[in-house]
Scaffold this motif. Sequence first.
Motif, PDB file in Angstrom:
ATOM      1  N   LYS A   1      -8.310  14.153  -5.107  1.00  0.00           N
ATOM      2  CA  LYS A   1      -7.030  14.391  -5.490  1.00  0.00           C
ATOM      3  C   LYS A   1      -7.289  15.118  -6.931  1.00  0.00           C
ATOM      4  O   LYS A   1      -6.688  16.303  -7.108  1.00  0.00           O
ATOM      5  CB  LYS A   1      -6.029  13.111  -5.788  1.00  0.00           C
ATOM      6  CG  LYS A   1      -5.577  12.634  -4.622  1.00  0.00           C
ATOM      7  CD  LYS A   1      -4.474  11.434  -4.970  1.00  0.00           C
ATOM      8  CE  LYS A   1      -3.821  10.742  -3.531  1.00  0.00           C
ATOM      9  NZ  LYS A   1      -2.870  10.047  -4.162  1.00  0.00           N
ATOM     10  N   ASN A   2      -8.207  14.892  -7.688  1.00  0.00           N
ATOM     11  CA  ASN A   2      -8.664  15.531  -8.829  1.00  0.00           C
ATOM     12  C   ASN A   2      -9.333  16.832  -8.726  1.00  0.00           C
ATOM     13  O   ASN A   2      -8.994  17.903  -9.219  1.00  0.00           O
ATOM     14  CB  ASN A   2      -9.480  14.613  -9.768  1.00  0.00           C
ATOM     15  CG  ASN A   2      -8.858  13.427 -10.597  1.00  0.00           C
ATOM     16  OD1 ASN A   2      -7.422  13.441 -10.808  1.00  0.00           O
ATOM     17  ND2 ASN A   2      -9.445  12.462 -11.035  1.00  0.00           N
ATOM     18  N   LYS A   3     -10.322  16.903  -7.706  1.00  0.00           N
ATOM     19  CA  LYS A   3     -10.765  18.243  -7.212  1.00  0.00           C
ATOM     20  C   LYS A   3      -9.760  18.999  -6.686  1.00  0.00           C
ATOM     21  O   LYS A   3      -9.683  20.356  -6.925  1.00  0.00           O
ATOM     22  CB  LYS A   3     -11.742  17.779  -6.336  1.00  0.00           C
ATOM     23  CG  LYS A   3     -13.016  17.141  -6.623  1.00  0.00           C
ATOM     24  CD  LYS A   3     -14.271  17.052  -5.833  1.00  0.00           C
ATOM     25  CE  LYS A   3     -15.401  16.117  -6.370  1.00  0.00           C
ATOM     26  NZ  LYS A   3     -16.516  15.933  -5.306  1.00  0.00           N
TER      27      LYS A   3
ATOM     28  N   GLY B   1     -14.116  -4.844  -3.149  1.00  0.00           N
ATOM     29  CA  GLY B   1     -15.130  -3.968  -3.390  1.00  0.00           C
ATOM     30  C   GLY B   1     -14.784  -2.535  -2.619  1.00  0.00           C
ATOM     31  O   GLY B   1     -14.825  -1.367  -3.158  1.00  0.00           O
ATOM     32  N   LEU B   2     -14.679  -2.647  -1.279  1.00  0.00           N
ATOM     33  CA  LEU B   2     -14.545  -1.470  -0.477  1.00  0.00           C
ATOM     34  C   LEU B   2     -13.229  -0.869  -0.540  1.00  0.00           C
ATOM     35  O   LEU B   2     -13.183   0.341  -0.819  1.00  0.00           O
ATOM     36  CB  LEU B   2     -14.479  -2.255   0.919  1.00  0.00           C
ATOM     37  CG  LEU B   2     -14.351  -1.051   2.163  1.00  0.00           C
ATOM     38  CD1 LEU B   2     -15.632  -0.196   1.994  1.00  0.00           C
ATOM     39  CD2 LEU B   2     -14.319  -1.774   3.529  1.00  0.00           C
TER      40      LEU B   2
ATOM     41  N   LYS C   1     -10.329   3.755  -3.330  1.00  0.00           N
ATOM     42  CA  LYS C   1      -9.142   4.224  -3.982  1.00  0.00           C
ATOM     43  C   LYS C   1      -9.883   5.236  -5.298  1.00  0.00           C
ATOM     44  O   LYS C   1      -9.382   6.115  -5.636  1.00  0.00           O
ATOM     45  CB  LYS C   1      -8.566   3.215  -4.817  1.00  0.00           C
ATOM     46  CG  LYS C   1      -7.608   2.250  -3.851  1.00  0.00           C
ATOM     47  CD  LYS C   1      -6.979   1.186  -4.879  1.00  0.00           C
ATOM     48  CE  LYS C   1      -6.023   0.422  -3.877  1.00  0.00           C
ATOM     49  NZ  LYS C   1      -5.476  -0.704  -4.694  1.00  0.00           N
ATOM     50  N   GLN C   2     -11.136   4.885  -5.348  1.00  0.00           N
ATOM     51  CA  GLN C   2     -11.856   5.653  -6.314  1.00  0.00           C
ATOM     52  C   GLN C   2     -12.135   7.094  -6.001  1.00  0.00           C
ATOM     53  O   GLN C   2     -11.806   8.020  -6.392  1.00  0.00           O
ATOM     54  CB  GLN C   2     -13.066   5.047  -7.050  1.00  0.00           C
ATOM     55  CG  GLN C   2     -13.906   5.743  -7.916  1.00  0.00           C
ATOM     56  CD  GLN C   2     -15.037   5.126  -8.465  1.00  0.00           C
ATOM     57  OE1 GLN C   2     -15.670   4.184  -7.874  1.00  0.00           O
ATOM     58  NE2 GLN C   2     -15.770   5.732  -9.536  1.00  0.00           N
TER      59      GLN C   2
ATOM     60  N   THR D   1       0.786  -1.421  -0.168  1.00  0.00           N
ATOM     61  CA  THR D   1      -0.018  -0.140   0.049  1.00  0.00           C
ATOM     62  C   THR D   1       0.833   1.385   0.125  1.00  0.00           C
ATOM     63  O   THR D   1       2.132   1.169   0.239  1.00  0.00           O
ATOM     64  CB  THR D   1      -0.912  -0.007   1.168  1.00  0.00           C
ATOM     65  OG1 THR D   1      -0.032   0.045   2.352  1.00  0.00           O
ATOM     66  CG2 THR D   1      -1.753  -1.305   1.077  1.00  0.00           C
ATOM     67  N   ASP D   2       0.096   2.380  -0.279  1.00  0.00           N
ATOM     68  CA  ASP D   2       0.986   3.624  -0.206  1.00  0.00           C
ATOM     69  C   ASP D   2       1.710   3.865   1.002  1.00  0.00           C
ATOM     70  O   ASP D   2       2.550   4.236   1.483  1.00  0.00           O
ATOM     71  CB  ASP D   2       0.186   4.825  -0.465  1.00  0.00           C
ATOM     72  CG  ASP D   2      -0.373   4.642  -2.115  1.00  0.00           C
ATOM     73  OD1 ASP D   2       0.415   4.054  -2.836  1.00  0.00           O
ATOM     74  OD2 ASP D   2      -1.487   5.299  -2.445  1.00  0.00           O
TER      75      ASP D   2
END
Length: 750
Positions: A680-682, A667-668, A673-674, A546-547
């Motif tokens: 991060k995009n915002k 799924g969680l 991650k999504q 993981t990160d």
Amino acid sequence: MEQHTDLQEIIEYLNPSELDYQDWVNVGMALKHEGYSVEVWDAWSKNDHRYHAGECEKKWNTFHGSNSPVTAGTIVQLAMDHGWKPSYTAYELGWDDEISAEGVVVDCSWVEGKEIHEPRNWNPVNEIIRYLETLFDPSENVGYVTGSWERTDEKGTKYLPQKGCWDRTAGQLIEALNGCNGDVGAVLGDYKEEAGAWIRFNPLDGKGCKGENVTEFRYALVESDAMDLEQQNAIIRELELPVACLVFSGKKSLHAIVRVEATDYKEYQKRVEYLYDICKKNGLIIDTQNKNPSRLSRLPGVMRAGKKQYIIDTNIGKNSWQEWYEWIESVNDDLPDTESLENVWNDLPELAPPLIENVLRQGHKMLIAGPSKAGKSFALIELCIAIAEGRRWFSWNCSQGRVLYVNLELDRASCLHRFKDVYEALGWSARNLSNIDIWNLRGKSIPMDKLAPKLIRRAAKKNYMAIIIDPIYKVITGDENSADQMANFCNQFDKVCTELGCAVIYCHHHSKGSQGGKRSMDRASGSGVFARDPDAMLDLIELDVTDDLRKQEQNKTVCAACQRYLDSHFEWEDDLSQDDLCSQVQMMSYCKEHLSPMQMRELQEHIDADLAVANTKTAWRIDGTLREFPKFKPVNLWFDYPIHHTDQSGVLDDIQPEDEKPNWKKGLEARKKQGESQRKNKQAKVDMAIESFKFEHHDTYPTVKELYEQIKSSSEAVGEKYPAEKTLWNSLKKYGYTTDKETKRIIPLP
């Protein structure tokens, strides 16, 4: 006693006149291969009435050797087939010579001859009809010969068959014979009683009598004219050959028409070779020139030089080729006898000592399986070195001894460099390099059933403690998804273990696709035999770094680099706490206070290089399925090219391999991650809008309304959605900003 003298004594035991042409040639080839002169072969051949001066030398000059040469073992076997018994000092066979007891059913020294009896009421028509009905279907074409011609030489006169006929079916011949009133010649044509008559035992297509005209490869001819008739009869019956028809030739041989029931010519060749080999091993000296499926045999029901050609028996021995073959194979199974547990209860044999502590015993088999990029080859090289040096492999102690690494994949230079690279990365002194042998076979690998005997021959007397084969896909024989074929393949490893008394360790790849839901022993590609055959199976599966975990490793890397640099370039006091030593922020701050700018630049170069390596590290877990030891706790590793390190800190303990996670957890994590990606995009859009505004307005921050207009404008230009002004107000702190009370402009949070 010299080798030449020994072999010359052996061939003197053989009478060349009792050998067929091929055996005579084989003796010559074997003598030349073993270094004898043509004069030895020529002098021995003079004892044959068929000898022609100069023929030996002419044939000798055509022997140029081959990849499978005829060796001294052929001469020894021929002599033994004719009753010779070697003394223990007479001749030492080479590694490539083979005398096998496989397939030996008959002990010729104990076989009593079985008499043959001429039929009392001999009826030529009935003999021929019985033969035809036994071997052919009514609709099948039969080839036969009644015409002959004479050939006279210094050996006398011999009658040879003409081409004969082949355009009539068995049914037509039987019908004609039933109505001929005993006149066989009226149906088949007249024959010379001095010569007799012949018949082909396989059906033809009616267009010719050559091999290509054979329609069914049903029978083969076994004929011997170098033994007593009674002995031939006895051995044929003792061997239980699946004989459809046994015929007396009218002279000095029996003709056994043997069922081979081949589907095509290729299979016919293999079965006839096997048949002749078994006959030879059991003392039946046969004419090996009768292999052609369109070969002529003697026709019963006719006269030959004053004697009758007649049927001795039909349908004797085993009922079919398959039944006979299975019986022959089972007679010499080389399996041990059963033993009573009571007899050994108080005197149990000692267990083989461990080769890899709590994992694998000496003389046993181990498989390492894993996906690509797991470093399986490096792991095996590490194991080679650990055994050679008597050190630890991962978390297990290894016994010290000699090891052979069979390299099937790498070129020689790459393989040798890998060994040196691994030694240096481990930091071990190369004190026992003589314990490691490498057999480089890239581009030269052969199927395992062919490789095993060659491996055994080369490894004999080397006292290897382990043989490591990397990888096995290069030597797999058969379909790897077939259980029976893979069981036979894995049996080759047993042969190596048994013959050499050492462990065999090999690696294989995972099957394609997701391994989720599979047990570790079921991940290897192909048949489940791969997992169930070895005594120990180690399975490597990748762990998801993981990160957060990657950041921890980066922190450790920076701290370690700082400590190394300080140790080697600066006399520093131990004035940092244990927590400070584990914090890259504190370590870098300390270095900035105590090192010069030049030293800091040098340190940063070291850190950058170490981080580049650290970021390529992968995490793995070894799970095991063991036959001889209790299951061990999974071992976590870092693969830090070119070696693996066990995870001493325990940070990998709680990581669940991606393929083993339940779907709900996958799924969680995917949704998490999504969401992180969207956040991060915002954030990036807000930061970009603020920077764009500052650039256009001389480094002045925008108000919330101005920021909203900036984001709206840029989003509409590319057709993207944008937040409402109120939403932007409510999210400022989340993006790391607030507003100045006086100017109402956006400023970064302190």
